[in-house]
Scaffold this motif. Structure first.
Motif, PDB file in Angstrom:
ATOM      1  N   VAL A  12       0.839  -1.202   0.000  1.00  0.00           N
ATOM      2  CA  VAL A  12       0.000   0.000   0.000  1.00  0.00           C
ATOM      3  C   VAL A  12       0.872   1.248   0.000  1.00  0.00           C
ATOM      4  O   VAL A  12       0.627   2.189  -0.750  1.00  0.00           O
ATOM      5  N   VAL A  13       1.903   1.225   0.814  1.00  0.00           N
ATOM      6  CA  VAL A  13       2.797   2.381   0.901  1.00  0.00           C
ATOM      7  C   VAL A  13       3.423   2.672  -0.460  1.00  0.00           C
ATOM      8  O   VAL A  13       3.558   3.820  -0.863  1.00  0.00           O
ATOM      9  N   ARG A  14       3.769   1.636  -1.158  1.00  0.00           N
ATOM     10  CA  ARG A  14       4.388   1.814  -2.482  1.00  0.00           C
ATOM     11  C   ARG A  14       3.414   2.399  -3.499  1.00  0.00           C
ATOM     12  O   ARG A  14       3.829   2.896  -4.535  1.00  0.00           O
ATOM     13  N   ARG A  15       2.116   2.333  -3.182  1.00  0.00           N
ATOM     14  CA  ARG A  15       1.125   2.878  -4.120  1.00  0.00           C
ATOM     15  C   ARG A  15       0.907   4.367  -3.910  1.00  0.00           C
ATOM     16  O   ARG A  15       0.254   5.025  -4.702  1.00  0.00           O
ATOM     17  N   ILE A  16       1.451   4.899  -2.822  1.00  0.00           N
ATOM     18  CA  ILE A  16       1.259   6.327  -2.572  1.00  0.00           C
ATOM     19  C   ILE A  16       2.036   7.110  -3.620  1.00  0.00           C
ATOM     20  O   ILE A  16       3.245   6.952  -3.743  1.00  0.00           O
ATOM     21  N   PRO A  17       1.328   7.941  -4.370  1.00  0.00           N
ATOM     22  CA  PRO A  17       1.952   8.703  -5.461  1.00  0.00           C
ATOM     23  C   PRO A  17       2.926   9.748  -4.923  1.00  0.00           C
ATOM     24  O   PRO A  17       2.770  10.230  -3.798  1.00  0.00           O
ATOM     25  N   ARG A  18       3.880  10.113  -5.741  1.00  0.00           N
ATOM     26  CA  ARG A  18       4.850  11.144  -5.398  1.00  0.00           C
ATOM     27  C   ARG A  18       4.104  12.455  -5.194  1.00  0.00           C
ATOM     28  O   ARG A  18       3.186  12.771  -5.951  1.00  0.00           O
ATOM     29  N   GLY A  19       4.470  13.182  -4.145  1.00  0.00           N
ATOM     30  CA  GLY A  19       3.804  14.454  -3.884  1.00  0.00           C
ATOM     31  C   GLY A  19       2.521  14.299  -3.077  1.00  0.00           C
ATOM     32  O   GLY A  19       1.760  15.230  -2.901  1.00  0.00           O
ATOM     33  N   ARG A  20       2.271  13.088  -2.584  1.00  0.00           N
ATOM     34  CA  ARG A  20       1.069  12.839  -1.780  1.00  0.00           C
ATOM     35  C   ARG A  20       1.462  12.114  -0.509  1.00  0.00           C
ATOM     36  O   ARG A  20       2.507  11.473  -0.442  1.00  0.00           O
ATOM     37  N   VAL A  21       0.628  12.190   0.514  1.00  0.00           N
ATOM     38  CA  VAL A  21       0.911  11.487   1.762  1.00  0.00           C
ATOM     39  C   VAL A  21      -0.327  10.712   2.209  1.00  0.00           C
ATOM     40  O   VAL A  21      -1.422  10.979   1.740  1.00  0.00           O
ATOM     41  N   TRP A  56       8.405   5.304   2.796  1.00  0.00           N
ATOM     42  CA  TRP A  56       7.821   5.407   4.142  1.00  0.00           C
ATOM     43  C   TRP A  56       7.644   6.861   4.567  1.00  0.00           C
ATOM     44  O   TRP A  56       6.840   7.187   5.414  1.00  0.00           O
ATOM     45  N   GLN A  57       8.409   7.740   3.955  1.00  0.00           N
ATOM     46  CA  GLN A  57       8.318   9.142   4.311  1.00  0.00           C
ATOM     47  C   GLN A  57       6.972   9.747   3.950  1.00  0.00           C
ATOM     48  O   GLN A  57       6.590  10.776   4.454  1.00  0.00           O
ATOM     49  N   ARG A  58       6.242   9.071   3.083  1.00  0.00           N
ATOM     50  CA  ARG A  58       4.931   9.587   2.679  1.00  0.00           C
ATOM     51  C   ARG A  58       3.836   9.168   3.635  1.00  0.00           C
ATOM     52  O   ARG A  58       2.668   9.470   3.425  1.00  0.00           O
ATOM     53  N   VAL A  59       4.216   8.428   4.663  1.00  0.00           N
ATOM     54  CA  VAL A  59       3.232   8.011   5.661  1.00  0.00           C
ATOM     55  C   VAL A  59       3.368   8.910   6.885  1.00  0.00           C
ATOM     56  O   VAL A  59       4.435   8.965   7.504  1.00  0.00           O
ATOM     57  N   VAL A  60       2.318   9.633   7.207  1.00  0.00           N
ATOM     58  CA  VAL A  60       2.342  10.550   8.341  1.00  0.00           C
ATOM     59  C   VAL A  60       1.192  10.244   9.293  1.00  0.00           C
ATOM     60  O   VAL A  60       0.295   9.490   8.952  1.00  0.00           O
ATOM     61  N   PRO A  76      13.685  16.109   9.904  1.00  0.00           N
ATOM     62  CA  PRO A  76      13.997  17.248   9.030  1.00  0.00           C
ATOM     63  C   PRO A  76      14.349  16.788   7.623  1.00  0.00           C
ATOM     64  O   PRO A  76      13.995  17.425   6.633  1.00  0.00           O
ATOM     65  N   GLN A  77      15.027  15.683   7.571  1.00  0.00           N
ATOM     66  CA  GLN A  77      15.430  15.113   6.293  1.00  0.00           C
ATOM     67  C   GLN A  77      14.182  14.712   5.512  1.00  0.00           C
ATOM     68  O   GLN A  77      14.073  14.955   4.311  1.00  0.00           O
ATOM     69  N   GLN A  78      13.254  14.156   6.239  1.00  0.00           N
ATOM     70  CA  GLN A  78      11.997  13.721   5.679  1.00  0.00           C
ATOM     71  C   GLN A  78      11.240  14.886   5.087  1.00  0.00           C
ATOM     72  O   GLN A  78      10.696  14.831   4.004  1.00  0.00           O
ATOM     73  N   ARG A  79      11.245  15.962   5.858  1.00  0.00           N
ATOM     74  CA  ARG A  79      10.524  17.147   5.441  1.00  0.00           C
ATOM     75  C   ARG A  79      11.062  17.694   4.125  1.00  0.00           C
ATOM     76  O   ARG A  79      10.321  18.001   3.212  1.00  0.00           O
ATOM     77  N   GLU A  80      12.382  17.761   4.030  1.00  0.00           N
ATOM     78  CA  GLU A  80      12.995  18.262   2.801  1.00  0.00           C
ATOM     79  C   GLU A  80      12.681  17.342   1.628  1.00  0.00           C
ATOM     80  O   GLU A  80      12.461  17.796   0.508  1.00  0.00           O
ATOM     81  N   LEU A  81      12.684  16.063   1.934  1.00  0.00           N
ATOM     82  CA  LEU A  81      12.394  15.073   0.900  1.00  0.00           C
ATOM     83  C   LEU A  81      10.986  15.271   0.351  1.00  0.00           C
ATOM     84  O   LEU A  81      10.760  15.281  -0.864  1.00  0.00           O
ATOM     85  N   LEU A  82      10.040  15.457   1.262  1.00  0.00           N
ATOM     86  CA  LEU A  82       8.653  15.654   0.848  1.00  0.00           C
ATOM     87  C   LEU A  82       8.473  16.985   0.128  1.00  0.00           C
ATOM     88  O   LEU A  82       7.748  17.082  -0.856  1.00  0.00           O
ATOM     89  N   GLU A  83       9.165  17.998   0.633  1.00  0.00           N
ATOM     90  CA  GLU A  83       9.068  19.310  -0.023  1.00  0.00           C
ATOM     91  C   GLU A  83       9.597  19.207  -1.446  1.00  0.00           C
ATOM     92  O   GLU A  83       9.115  19.877  -2.351  1.00  0.00           O
ATOM     93  N   GLY A  84      10.604  18.342  -1.597  1.00  0.00           N
ATOM     94  CA  GLY A  84      11.178  18.123  -2.919  1.00  0.00           C
ATOM     95  C   GLY A  84      10.175  17.469  -3.860  1.00  0.00           C
ATOM     96  O   GLY A  84      10.306  17.545  -5.081  1.00  0.00           O
ATOM     97  N   GLU A  85       9.167  16.826  -3.273  1.00  0.00           N
ATOM     98  CA  GLU A  85       8.134  16.175  -4.086  1.00  0.00           C
ATOM     99  C   GLU A  85       6.972  17.116  -4.320  1.00  0.00           C
ATOM    100  O   GLU A  85       5.994  16.764  -4.967  1.00  0.00           O
TER     101      GLU A  85
END
Length: 106
Positions: A12-21, A56-60, A76-85
């Motif tokens: 399921v986690v792998r199905r989460i699209p880029r730029g979404r959580v 996993w970073q897309r799971v909040v 913080p690393q996660q945040r930057e990663l998500l912002e990058g998406e």
DNA sequence: TCCCTGACTGGTT
DNA sequence: AAACCAGCCAGGG
């Protein structure tokens, strides 16, 4: 090792699209495990470091924040990663779920 | 097999 | 709005 449900969760986690959580509870529900939000966190904790296929970073959590617990340094690393998406954070460091939460069609 | 722990959640205080 | 409390289920020792 995980007895099986973990794989379902990862799928399921792998199905989460880029730029979404997605929230833990949401992932659990989509995996067919309605009240297993905690197990989702557990599953992600057991995720191997070299597994770059599971975002996993897309799971909040339900507040739209990154749940860290044993990996606070990664937040913080996660945040930057998500912002990058393309995911935006508000002043409180939370993601507006109303706009970025993944809405699976099926 | 029993006991403890935990990337959560929702309702109350 | 933030902090606290109790329920929840499965994995690991």
């Amino acid at each position: 090792m995980a007895s099986g449900n973990y794989g379902r969760i990862y799928a399921v986690v792998r199905r989460i699209p880029r730029g979404r959580v997605a929230t833990y509870g949401q992932v659990a529900a989509l995996a067919g495990l309605p009240r297993h939000a905690r197990q989702v966190g557990y599953a992600l904790h057991s995720l191997p470091d070299d597994d770059d296929a599971t975002p996993w970073q897309r799971v909040v959590n339900s507040k739209g924040e990154i749940s860290a617990r044993c990996h606070p340094y990664a937040v913080p690393q996660q945040r930057e990663l998500l912002e990058g998406e393309g995911v935006k954070f508000d002043k409180a460091g939370r993601i507006p779920l109303a706009r970025f939460q993944w809405n699976p069609k099926r």
